[in-house]
Design an enzyme around this catalytic site. Structure first.
Site, PDB file in Angstrom:
ATOM      1  CG  ASP A 185     -21.634  37.854  40.309  1.00  0.00           C
ATOM      2  OD1 ASP A 185     -20.518  38.251  39.957  1.00  0.00           O
ATOM      3  OD2 ASP A 185     -22.638  37.890  39.562  1.00  0.00           O
ATOM      4  CG  HIS A 216     -22.091  39.538  36.257  1.00  0.00           C
ATOM      5  ND1 HIS A 216     -22.784  39.606  37.445  1.00  0.00           N
ATOM      6  CD2 HIS A 216     -22.604  40.535  35.496  1.00  0.00           C
ATOM      7  CE1 HIS A 216     -23.666  40.586  37.406  1.00  0.00           C
ATOM      8  NE2 HIS A 216     -23.578  41.177  36.227  1.00  0.00           N
ATOM      9  CB  SER A 241     -24.442  44.043  38.012  1.00  0.00           C
ATOM     10  OG  SER A 241     -25.423  43.072  37.849  1.00  0.00           O
TER      11      SER A 241
HETATM   12  N1  ARG Z   1     -28.586  38.259  35.263  1.00  0.00           N
HETATM   13  C1  ARG Z   1     -27.545  39.089  35.813  1.00  0.00           C
HETATM   14  C2  ARG Z   1     -27.449  40.406  35.011  1.00  0.00           C
HETATM   15  O1  ARG Z   1     -28.308  40.709  34.246  1.00  0.00           O
HETATM   16  C3  ARG Z   1     -26.238  38.378  35.890  1.00  0.00           C
HETATM   17  C4  ARG Z   1     -25.608  38.074  34.575  1.00  0.00           C
HETATM   18  C5  ARG Z   1     -24.290  37.412  34.657  1.00  0.00           C
HETATM   19  N2  ARG Z   1     -24.386  35.969  34.720  1.00  0.00           N
HETATM   20  C6  ARG Z   1     -24.534  35.182  33.635  1.00  0.00           C
HETATM   21  N3  ARG Z   1     -24.643  33.888  33.797  1.00  0.00           N
HETATM   22  N4  ARG Z   1     -24.524  35.641  32.412  1.00  0.00           N
HETATM   23  O2  ARG Z   1     -26.477  40.869  34.519  1.00  0.00           O
HETATM   24  N1  ASP Z   2     -27.414  41.427  36.503  1.00  0.00           N
HETATM   25  C1  ASP Z   2     -27.745  42.790  36.191  1.00  0.00           C
HETATM   26  C2  ASP Z   2     -26.507  43.641  35.905  1.00  0.00           C
HETATM   27  O1  ASP Z   2     -25.535  43.134  35.413  1.00  0.00           O
HETATM   28  C3  ASP Z   2     -28.578  43.393  37.265  1.00  0.00           C
HETATM   29  C4  ASP Z   2     -30.036  43.177  36.992  1.00  0.00           C
HETATM   30  O2  ASP Z   2     -30.432  43.226  35.813  1.00  0.00           O
HETATM   31  O3  ASP Z   2     -30.782  42.999  37.950  1.00  0.00           O
HETATM   32  O4  ASP Z   2     -26.511  44.836  36.044  1.00  0.00           O
END
Ligand code: ARG
Ligand code: ASP
Length: 720
Positions: A220, A84, A653
Site C-alpha cells: 500500500d 489508498h 495512514s
Molecule cells: N483500513 C485502512 C484505513 O482505515 C485502509 C483503508 C483503505 N483500504 C480499503 N480497502 N478501503 O484507512
Molecule cells: N487506514 C487508516 C488511515 O487511512 C489507519 C488506521 O485507521 O489505522 O489512516
C-alpha cells in the site's frame, strides 16, 4: 451489562494505570517519553525528533491532502504515502486508455511526472503551548457560551500575534478536551506530482476482504514529488517550479525490523476518544455502532449487487464502496473488540478507583463527586437523540447520494426563503455547479435502490414523530418504498443531469427558487429534515454541550487524581509520535500471529482473475525466480508487511515507521481486526498497527517497476 461485578475486574487496575500506547506531543517528548523510549531501544535524543529552531526529523513529516500522512525520502522532495491515500488522485489521472488504477504508473523521468491539482503537503514549522493566553479571562462561573466566545477572541489574538513568514499559516487547537491549547505554524505545498504507483493488484491487494485484517499482504504505497518556487517556498503549479529541497529527509533501512525491535510512528492521527466513561463505551458498542453498521450493511449489499453485474458501475463506484466499507468494517471490529476484551468492565474498574481516591480527599470529593453520575445520566439522556441523529445522517447524508445534494441545495434555498436574495444569487453558480459536477459517475438506478432500501429501514426504526411516520406515509401513498423511489427519481431534477442543466439555465432567482421548492425530492427532504432540525438536532446539541463540559472537567480531574499516570491528549489531526515494539499477538486461545508476512503469502492468497486477490504476472515471475535483489530477509524471503504495538488511528495512514536511529523501516497503513477498538480503548495485548516493509517498497520500485533510478536519490542504509 450489570454494574454489580465491577470489583471482579479490579485485579486489572495495575495494567490500566501503566503507561501504554499513546500519541504523544512532539514538543514534550523529552519531558514525558525520552526515558522510556531509550529504555525500549531508541538511539536518538528527543530533540533529534522535534526541534523548533533547527532541522529535525519532524521536518520530513507532512500531512498529505488533509487526511493522511506522508514523508520526504530524498533531498529532491520525493514523497512517500499510501496507495489508498493517493487513490483518488490516481483515479483522477486515469482513463480507459491509461488506466493507472489498474496497471500502475511510473514516471521514468521528471518530465513524465503528473501534476495533481488539489493534492497538498503540510509541514509543521513549530508548535507552542498557548494555554495561558487562550484561557485568559476565562473564569469558572462562566456559561459555556461565554467561555467559548472568550476563547475564540483569545485565539484570534494569538493567531494575529504569531510570529510567522507570510507564506505560513497559524492555527490553534484544543487538547485534553479544552484543558490545553497549542499554536501551530505550518506551511503547505500545493504542487505535487505523481511519480509512481503500483497496480491495484499490489497497492490494494486483498482489498475489502483483507482490510483491517492481519496477516496482510498489501503493497500500500505511492510516490509523489513536491515542487517549490525558486526560493524553495510553496507555490501553485508552474513548469518553472523546482523539486523541494527539504530541511530533512528520511534514510531508508535495508535491515528491516525483527521481533522486539523498537519502532516509532510519526504522523497526523485524526481522532480518538480514549477518556470516555464506561457508559459512553457501552452506548457505542450497543446502540450507535449497531445502527451505523446496519445502515451501511444494507447500502453495501445494494452497491455490491450492481457492481457485480455491470463493470462500468464497478469502476464508477469502487472508491465510494471502499470508503463506506472501510468505516463499516471498523465499527464492526470495534464493537466486537469492546465486548471480547471487556472494555466496559475495565473502565468501570478504573472509575471505581477514581471514586475511591476522591473519597479519601475531601477537596476532590467536593469538586469531582458529581462528575461520573452526571456523565452517566447525560449519556442516558442523549442516547435516543444520538441514535436518531446517526440514523438520519447515515441514511440521508452519507449513504443515499441524492439527498446529500438536495440537503446542500436546501440550505442555500433557505437563504432565499429568509429573504437573503443577495447571498442566494451570489452563491448560485457555486452551489448549482457542485450538483452538476456530482453527476459524473452517478448512476441513478443504483442510488434509487439504495434509497428504497434505506427509507424502508428509516420508517421502521425512526420514531414516528421524528420523521418515521412521514416516510411511511410517503411510501404508502405511492404503494411502497420501491414505488416511492421510482416516483421521486423519475420526477426530480436532482437525479438527471439534463433536467438539472435545464433548471440551471432558468434566469431569475425567483423562478429557480420556486422550481426547487416544488421539486418532489426537495419536498420529501423537508419532510425528514424538519423534525431533525427542530427536535433531534437542537436537543442533541444541547446535551452534547453538557457532555463537552463534563468531559473537560472529568479530564482535568483524571489528570489530577492519577498523578502517577501519564496521559496523552486524544488525537485531533495534529502531529504526534507513538512508539512501541515489533510484536506478534494472540487473537484467541491457541492461535498466535507472527509479526511479518512474505511474498510467499501473497502467492498463497493468489486467485487468478479475482478482483481482490489477482497477482500481476511479473510479480509471480520474480517470486518464482526468487529475484529479490538486496531486499530479502536474512533467510532469503521477500518481506511484505509487519506489525508492532504503535498506537495509531485514521490519519496515520502513510506515516513512516522509524527504527531506533530514525531510518524508515515501514509505511503505516492499517490496524489489526481484534484491535480496531484502540480509538476508544487501547489494549497492548492485541492492538497492533500494520506497516508495509520498506524493503518491499524498494523491491517493487526497483525490480517490479524497473524504476530503480529513483533509488539513486534516496539514502539506503544498513544499520546493524
Ligand atoms: N483500513 C485502512 C484505513 O482505515 C485502509 C483503508 C483503505 N483500504 C480499503 N480497502 N478501503 O484507512
Ligand atoms: N487506514 C487508516 C488511515 O487511512 C489507519 C488506521 O485507521 O489505522 O489512516
Amino acid at each position: 451489562m450489570k454494574r454489580t461485578n465491577i470489583w471482579v475486574w479490579l485485579w486489572l487496575l495495575p495494567a490500566l494505570l501503566q503507561a501504554q500506547g499513546g500519541m504523544w506531543l512532539p514538543l514534550y517528548l523529552e519531558k514525558q517519553n525520552e526515558k522510556e523510549m531509550r529504555a525500549l531501544g531508541l538511539k536518538l535524543k528527543a530533540d533529534d525528533l522535534y526541534a523548533p529552531n533547527r532541522p529535525s526529523i519532524k521536518d520530513a513529516i507532512c500531512q498529505y491532502s488533509g487526511g493522511c500522512t506522508a514523508e520526504i525520502i530524498s533531498p529532491q522532495g520525493l514523497l512517500l504515502t499510501n496507495h489508498h491515500c493517493a487513490f483518488s488522485a490516481i483515479q483522477r489521472q486515469s482513463s480507459l486508455e491509461r488506466n493507472y488504477v489498474e496497471n500502475g504508473f511510473w514516471a521514468m523521468s521528471r518530465e513524465e511526472e503528473l501534476p495533481c491539482p488539489g493534492e497538498t503537503a503540510t509541514f509543521v514549522v513549530r508548535m507552542e503551548d498557548v494555554t495561558a493566553l487562550a484561557l485568559q479571562n476565562v473564569t469558572e462561573g462562566m456559561s459555556e457560551r461565554d467561555r467559548q466566545a472568550q476563547i475564540d477572541k483569545n485565539i484570534a489574538q494569538i493567531r494575529a500575534n504569531a510570529r510567522r513568514e507570510k507564506w505560513q499559516e497559524a492555527f490553534v487547537r484544543p487538547f485534553y478536551y479544552g484543558n490545553q491549547y497549542f499554536l501551530f505554524i505550518t506551511e503547505t505545498y500545493t504542487d505535487l506530482r505523481l511519480v509512481g504507483a503500483p497496480p491495484s493488484s499490489i497497492g490494494k491487494f486483498g482489498a475489502d476482504t483483507d482490510n483491517w485484517v492481519w496477516p496482510r499482504h498489501t503493497g500500500d504505497f505511492a510516490l509523489f514529488r513536491v515542487y517549490a518556487d525558486k526560493d524553495n517556498r510553496p507555490a501553485p503549479y508552474s513548469p518553472d517550479n523546482q523539486p523541494l529541497r527539504p530541511k530533512h529527509f528520511l534514510p531508508i533501512s535495508l535491515s528491516g525490523a525483527e521481533e522486539g525491535a523498537f519502532t516509532m510512528v510519526y504522523g497526523f492521527p485524526g481522532r480518538t476518544d480514549e477518556y470516555l466513561p464506561a457508559a459512553a463505551l457501552q452506548q457505542i458498542a450497543e446502540v450507535t455502532n449497531p445502527t451505523r453498521v446496519d445502515i451501511r450493511d444494507r447500502a453495501l449489499k445494494v452497491l455490491d449487487r450492481f457492481m457485480r453485474n455491470d463493470p462500468a458501475i464497478k469502476i464508477a463506484y469502487i472508491a465510494r464502496y471502499a470508503n463506506i466499507a472501510n468505516a463499516w468494517k471498523k465499527w464492526l471490529g470495534e464493537m466486537q473488540g469492546l465486548r471480547t476484551y471487556k472494555a466496559v468492565e475495565k473502565k468501570q474498574a478504573y472509575e471505581a478507583e477514581f471514586l475511591r481516591r476522591i473519597g479519601e480527599n475531601p477537596t476532590w470529593a467536593m469538586r469531582y463527586r458529581h462528575l461520573l453520575p452526571r456523565l452517566q445520566e447525560t449519556y442516558r439522556e442523549i442516547e435516543p437523540y444520538a441514535d436518531a441523529r446517526d440514523n438520519y445522517l447515515e441514511t440521508f447524508l452519507r449513504n443515499i447520494q441524492v439527498t446529500a445534494a438536495v440537503a446542500s441545495v436546501g440550505s442555500w434555498l433557505g437563504e432565499y426563503e429568509k429573504g437573503q436574495v443577495g447571498t442566494f444569487s451570489a452563491r448560485r453558480t457555486e452551489v448549482m455547479e457542485r450538483v452538476r459536477a456530482g453527476f459524473t459517475g452517478y448512476y441513478p438506478e443504483v442510488d434509487r435502490a439504495v434509497f428504497a432500501a434505506l427509507t424502508e429501514r428509516y420508517a421502521q426504526t425512526m420514531r414516528p414523530e421524528w420523521g418515521g411516520a412521514f416516510v411511511r406515509r410517503a411510501a404508502d401513498e405511492r404503494g411502497g418504498f420501491e414505488a416511492l423511489a421510482q416516483y421521486l427519481f423519475a420526477a426530480s431534477a436532482f437525479t438527471d443531469s439534463t433536467r438539472w442543466k435545464a433548471l440551471m439555465s432558468i434566469p431569475t432567482a425567483d423562478s429557480i427558487a420556486r422550481r426547487l421548492q416544488q421539486d418532489p425530492l426537495m419536498t420529501f427532504w423537508r419532510g425528514v429534515s424538519t423534525p431533525y432540525n427542530e427536535e433531534i438536532g437542537p436537543k442533541w446539541q444541547e446535551l452534547q454541550g453538557t457532555l463537552n463540559l463534563l468531559q473537560r472537567q472529568y479530564m482535568a480531574a483524571q489528570l489530577e487524581v492519577f498523578k502517577e499516570k501519564r496521559f496523552f491528549p486524544d488525537a485531533n489531526g495534529t502531529l504526534r509520535l507513538t512508539y512501541g515494539q515489533v510484536r506478534g499477538y494472540s487473537p484467541r486461545d491457541a492461535v498466535r500471529y507472527e509479526f511479518r508476512t512474505h511474498l510467499d503469502g501473497v502467492m498463497e492468497k493468489y486467485v487468478p482473475g479475482d478482483y481482490e486477490f489477482d497477482v500481476p504476472k511479473r510479480l509471480i515471475d520474480l517470486w518464482k525466480a526468487r529475484d529479490f535483489g538486496p531486499y530479502a530477509t536474512k533467510d532469503g524471503r521477500m518481506p511484505v508487511a509487519f506489525i508492532a504495538t504503535n498506537h495509531t488511528t485514521g490519519g496515520n495512514s502513510g506515516s513512516p515507521a522509524l527504527d531506533a536511529y530514525g531510518n524508515l523501516v515501514g509505511l503505516n497503513f492499517d490496524r489489526v481486526w481484534e484491535g480496531t477498538m484502540s480509538d476508544l480503548y487501547y489494549d497492548p495485548a492485541i492492538c497492533r498497527n500494520i506497516m508495509v516493509d520498506a524493503r518491499y517498497i524498494l523491491f517493487i520500485i526497483d525490480k517490479y517497476a524497473g524504476a530503480g533510478y529513483l533509488l539513486q536519490e534516496m539514502k539506503l542504509v544498513r544499520p546493524k
